[in-house]
Design a protein around this motif. Structure first.
Motif, PDB file in Angstrom:
ATOM      1  N   UNK B  36      44.895  42.566  38.314  1.00 47.51           N
ATOM      2  CA  UNK B  36      43.597  42.572  36.749  1.00 47.51           C
ATOM      3  C   UNK B  36      42.371  41.761  37.121  1.00 47.51           C
ATOM      4  N   UNK B  37      41.923  40.830  38.395  1.00 47.35           N
ATOM      5  CA  UNK B  37      41.200  40.042  38.839  1.00 47.35           C
ATOM      6  C   UNK B  37      39.686  40.965  39.496  1.00 47.35           C
ATOM      7  N   UNK B  38      39.009  40.809  38.726  1.00 49.87           N
ATOM      8  CA  UNK B  38      37.268  41.960  38.934  1.00 49.87           C
ATOM      9  C   UNK B  38      37.214  40.739  39.979  1.00 49.87           C
ATOM     10  N   UNK B  39      36.341  41.335  41.168  1.00 47.52           N
ATOM     11  CA  UNK B  39      35.079  40.511  41.861  1.00 47.52           C
ATOM     12  C   UNK B  39      34.406  41.503  41.914  1.00 47.52           C
ATOM     13  N   UNK B  40      33.211  41.128  41.204  1.00 45.25           N
ATOM     14  CA  UNK B  40      32.052  41.896  41.300  1.00 45.25           C
ATOM     15  C   UNK B  40      31.042  41.909  42.384  1.00 45.25           C
ATOM     16  N   UNK B  41      31.205  40.890  43.401  1.00 41.60           N
ATOM     17  CA  UNK B  41      30.615  40.646  44.456  1.00 41.60           C
ATOM     18  C   UNK B  41      30.673  41.438  45.517  1.00 41.60           C
ATOM     19  N   UNK B  42      31.634  42.291  45.444  1.00 39.57           N
ATOM     20  CA  UNK B  42      31.743  42.968  46.690  1.00 39.57           C
ATOM     21  C   UNK B  42      31.755  44.380  46.407  1.00 39.57           C
ATOM     22  N   UNK B  43      31.990  45.635  47.242  1.00 41.85           N
ATOM     23  CA  UNK B  43      31.782  46.788  46.440  1.00 41.85           C
ATOM     24  C   UNK B  43      33.364  46.712  46.510  1.00 41.85           C
ATOM     25  N   UNK B  44      34.111  46.731  47.031  1.00 42.11           N
ATOM     26  CA  UNK B  44      35.601  46.822  46.896  1.00 42.11           C
ATOM     27  C   UNK B  44      36.004  46.801  45.246  1.00 42.11           C
ATOM     28  N   UNK B  45      35.924  45.279  44.839  1.00 43.90           N
ATOM     29  CA  UNK B  45      35.307  44.874  44.160  1.00 43.90           C
ATOM     30  C   UNK B  45      35.325  45.782  42.739  1.00 43.90           C
ATOM     31  N   UNK B  46      33.473  46.759  43.116  1.00 44.73           N
ATOM     32  CA  UNK B  46      33.213  47.000  42.163  1.00 44.73           C
ATOM     33  C   UNK B  46      33.301  48.559  41.998  1.00 44.73           C
ATOM     34  N   UNK B  47      33.978  48.903  43.439  1.00 48.95           N
ATOM     35  CA  UNK B  47      34.977  50.634  42.750  1.00 48.95           C
ATOM     36  C   UNK B  47      35.958  51.102  41.745  1.00 48.95           C
ATOM     37  N   UNK B  48      37.119  48.810  42.545  1.00 51.86           N
ATOM     38  CA  UNK B  48      37.820  49.206  40.865  1.00 51.86           C
ATOM     39  C   UNK B  48      37.806  48.826  40.027  1.00 51.86           C
ATOM     40  N   UNK B  49      36.612  47.912  39.034  1.00 54.87           N
ATOM     41  CA  UNK B  49      35.753  48.125  37.832  1.00 54.87           C
ATOM     42  C   UNK B  49      35.808  49.557  37.464  1.00 54.87           C
ATOM     43  N   UNK B  50      35.071  49.857  38.674  1.00 57.15           N
ATOM     44  CA  UNK B  50      34.007  51.918  38.359  1.00 57.15           C
ATOM     45  C   UNK B  50      35.350  52.373  37.719  1.00 57.15           C
ATOM     46  N   UNK B  51      36.447  52.905  38.646  1.00 55.88           N
ATOM     47  CA  UNK B  51      37.629  53.568  38.410  1.00 55.88           C
ATOM     48  C   UNK B  51      38.359  52.801  37.279  1.00 55.88           C
ATOM     49  N   UNK B  52      38.348  52.055  36.795  1.00 55.08           N
ATOM     50  CA  UNK B  52      38.997  50.939  35.588  1.00 55.08           C
ATOM     51  C   UNK B  52      38.495  51.951  34.141  1.00 55.08           C
ATOM     52  N   UNK B  53      37.555  52.194  34.369  1.00 61.41           N
ATOM     53  CA  UNK B  53      36.573  53.542  33.353  1.00 61.41           C
ATOM     54  C   UNK B  53      37.423  54.621  33.026  1.00 61.41           C
ATOM     55  N   UNK B  54      38.719  54.791  33.833  1.00 60.72           N
ATOM     56  CA  UNK B  54      39.030  56.079  33.519  1.00 60.72           C
ATOM     57  C   UNK B  54      40.070  55.695  33.177  1.00 60.72           C
ATOM     58  N   UNK B  55      40.623  54.814  32.816  1.00 60.58           N
ATOM     59  CA  UNK B  55      41.752  54.321  31.863  1.00 60.58           C
ATOM     60  C   UNK B  55      42.753  54.904  32.792  1.00 60.58           C
ATOM     61  N   UNK B  56      43.398  54.577  34.184  1.00 60.52           N
ATOM     62  CA  UNK B  56      43.900  54.368  34.722  1.00 60.52           C
ATOM     63  C   UNK B  56      45.496  53.929  34.249  1.00 60.52           C
ATOM     64  N   UNK B  57      47.012  53.840  34.427  1.00 59.26           N
ATOM     65  CA  UNK B  57      48.371  53.424  33.800  1.00 59.26           C
ATOM     66  C   UNK B  57      48.085  52.501  34.549  1.00 59.26           C
ATOM     67  N   UNK B  58      47.837  53.165  35.808  1.00 58.00           N
ATOM     68  CA  UNK B  58      47.562  51.990  37.126  1.00 58.00           C
ATOM     69  C   UNK B  58      46.981  50.899  37.674  1.00 58.00           C
ATOM     70  N   UNK B  59      46.635  50.027  37.968  1.00 59.43           N
ATOM     71  CA  UNK B  59      45.609  48.797  38.682  1.00 59.43           C
ATOM     72  C   UNK B  59      45.131  49.461  39.594  1.00 59.43           C
ATOM     73  N   UNK B  60      43.574  50.466  39.907  1.00 61.09           N
ATOM     74  CA  UNK B  60      43.653  50.941  41.072  1.00 61.09           C
ATOM     75  C   UNK B  60      43.129  49.922  42.287  1.00 61.09           C
ATOM     76  N   UNK B  61      44.101  49.570  43.324  1.00 57.83           N
ATOM     77  CA  UNK B  61      42.996  49.252  44.189  1.00 57.83           C
ATOM     78  C   UNK B  61      43.079  50.385  44.997  1.00 57.83           C
ATOM     79  N   UNK B  62      42.111  49.385  45.715  1.00 56.56           N
ATOM     80  CA  UNK B  62      41.068  50.676  46.983  1.00 56.56           C
ATOM     81  C   UNK B  62      41.172  50.428  48.354  1.00 56.56           C
ATOM     82  N   UNK B  63      41.357  51.291  48.681  1.00 54.76           N
ATOM     83  CA  UNK B  63      41.641  51.006  50.699  1.00 54.76           C
ATOM     84  C   UNK B  63      40.208  51.325  50.959  1.00 54.76           C
TER      85      UNK B  63
END
Lengths: 309, 309
Positions: B36-63
């Motif tokens: 759950x720790x956000x990493x806003x200074x990377x592209x991957x971190x921003x994608x994960x932060x954006x995906x959280x807005x969908x309120x998924x049950x799991x914590x989204x981890x982007x590959x």
């Protein structure tokens, strides 16, 4: 201060370009009374910081020919500055260009000096100017359904912060040209002016001409080949996008005038307002005449192209 | 985690573009163990932060399909992510695109999703890829005198951080093409690899092809008309500049391999090294074989163009 007669004193005209995205604006925002206080978040502040590297006797104060807002770019603008060297010799103009560009390169700042020239001490970069040319760059996105589809469509990402993406159902370029014609000539542009701290003496200005140039998708830099990669292309119709360059030429412009005139022209072309609405805004110059359906264009599509002397 | 069989679970392939300038890199740099720790200074971190807005049950981890360094751009890259919705329905792919683009637009981030697709749960955006295409963009500045003259010359400012400006006395494009040919095919590219934290199993890679495309000044976006305004033009010879696009296609590349191969090709074309030097670097694969006269190209000229499946 600033006489070219005294030993070592000289006035310089500097031509330069910048990308406005990282700056709070072109104009220094820290008060001048606090001498020597740097203002690193403005273009003017950075020019002054760079000039200090020449170690002039005086504290360099840069006069900008044109004020641009935060986010607005300049392809060729000017400033002038008086500098006194520590000996009786004046600074070599070429060395000023070199010194500034070395500083901007080292600091990774999107400012580049094009040239530096010696000018007479009565030359004023702002008052001596006879006209200015601005460019507003738009990528029009045609869509049939609701506004959200623009968020589903591919955008040429390399134009991020260099161009304005604008979604519309219909676009009539001829109608845009017709509405642009209404702005040409001398008008009271009070309706098209935004509130600013220092109010101008007059809101009567002359727009010499407005040119609207439509570009085909393939004319635009790498967009042609590589913003449209295979995976993305399958859903993209090249007719979906229209690249428009809108040029404004005039002696001077009011605060936000180009962005507001441009917004009205775009609104006419996309059917949000009609020519009659624009005529009204020009005929009754007042802050209350602004048509609320028109939204002022964002700064990042605006470029100051040139200042003519 | 991440099975498409369980109710509400699904794997999504996301195609997206970004401008790398404001990011520390594409890959998340905060350890995954701290959930759950956000990493806003990377592209991957921003994608994960954006995906959280969908309120998924799991914590989204982007590959991410490809790692790019700080400053490197991508025109069309991919990632995959497993998401579980709170009901038994899966997320509509189009809604994922919309939600992410809304987030990036609101936050003024230079990332845009091109498309989102449902994929099988054994699909892996990195492992399933068959090839990758990279583009290195250079503006070559020809000069006759010393290196400082490039600092006196006009640069198309809108290409700042989107292109690499490179000064040289002579440029032989044919020689560049000849040296590029040496890299094509299967080679041990150990010499062209930079040190990284995780060492690859093998430094043997295949470069399918390298294409060098020369562009005329007028082919480049607004540079043609407006980076060359009247005041600047008087000292500019259009033959001074050559715009080069260098494309690299291959299954996969080592850390900094494209930037180092590109640097060698440029060095060959500008006479810093000759073809024999490059052959040596390829024939004796070792960190010690790197020719110290060649400097690795900066990240901001590099674009990941496409990943083919």
């Amino acid at each position: 201060m600033g006489s070219t007669n005294a030993a070592g004193w000289a006035r310089y005209l500097i031509n330069f370009s910048y990308i406005g995205s990282p700056f709070r604006g072109s104009q220094r925002q820290v008060t001048r009374r606090i001498a020597n206080l740097d203002d690193p978040s403005t273009v003017q502040g950075r020019l002054e910081m760079g000039l200090k590297r020449l170690r002039p006797v005086n504290n360099p104060i840069v006069f900008m020919a044109s004020r641009t807002d935060a986010g607005v770019h300049a392809l060729n603008t000017t400033c002038h500055v008086d500098l006194q060297s520590c000996n009786n010799m004046i600074f070599e103009p070429q060395n000023i260009t070199l010194c500034l560009n070395r500083y901007f390169t080292k600091e990774e700042l999107p400012i580049r000096v094009l040239s530096t020239k010696l000018v007479l001490n009565d030359f004023h970069c702002k008052k001596s100017a006879i006209s200015r040319t601005y460019l507003y760059r738009v990528i029009l996105l045609k869509y049939d359904e609701d506004i959200t589809t623009t968020l589903l469509r591919f955008l040429p990402i390399e134009e991020f912060k260099r161009c304005h993406f604008y979604g519309a159902k219909t676009i009539d370029i001829d109608l845009m040209r017709e509405s642009a014609k209404l702005f040409e000539g001398v008008h009271d542009f009070r309706t098209f002016k935004s509130k600013s701290n220092d109010e101008p003496k007059s809101t009567v200005k002359e727009i010499e001409r407005i040119d609207i140039i439509e570009k085909r998708m393939t004319d635009i830099g790498i967009s042609a080949d590589f913003s449209w990669p295979r995976n993305a292309l399958q859903n993209v119709d090249s007719n979906t996008y229209t690249f428009l360059d809108i040029y404004f030429k005039g002696k001077g412009f009011l605060y936000k005038q180009v962005r507001r005139c441009g917004a009205a022209i775009l609104a006419a072309g996309t059917g949000i307002v009609d020519l009659k609405d624009i005529r009204c805004m020009l005929q009754v110059p007042s802050v209350n005449s602004w048509n609320p359906r028109i939204r002022t264009l964002p700064p990042h599509g605006l470029y100051l192209c040139n200042i003519e002397y």
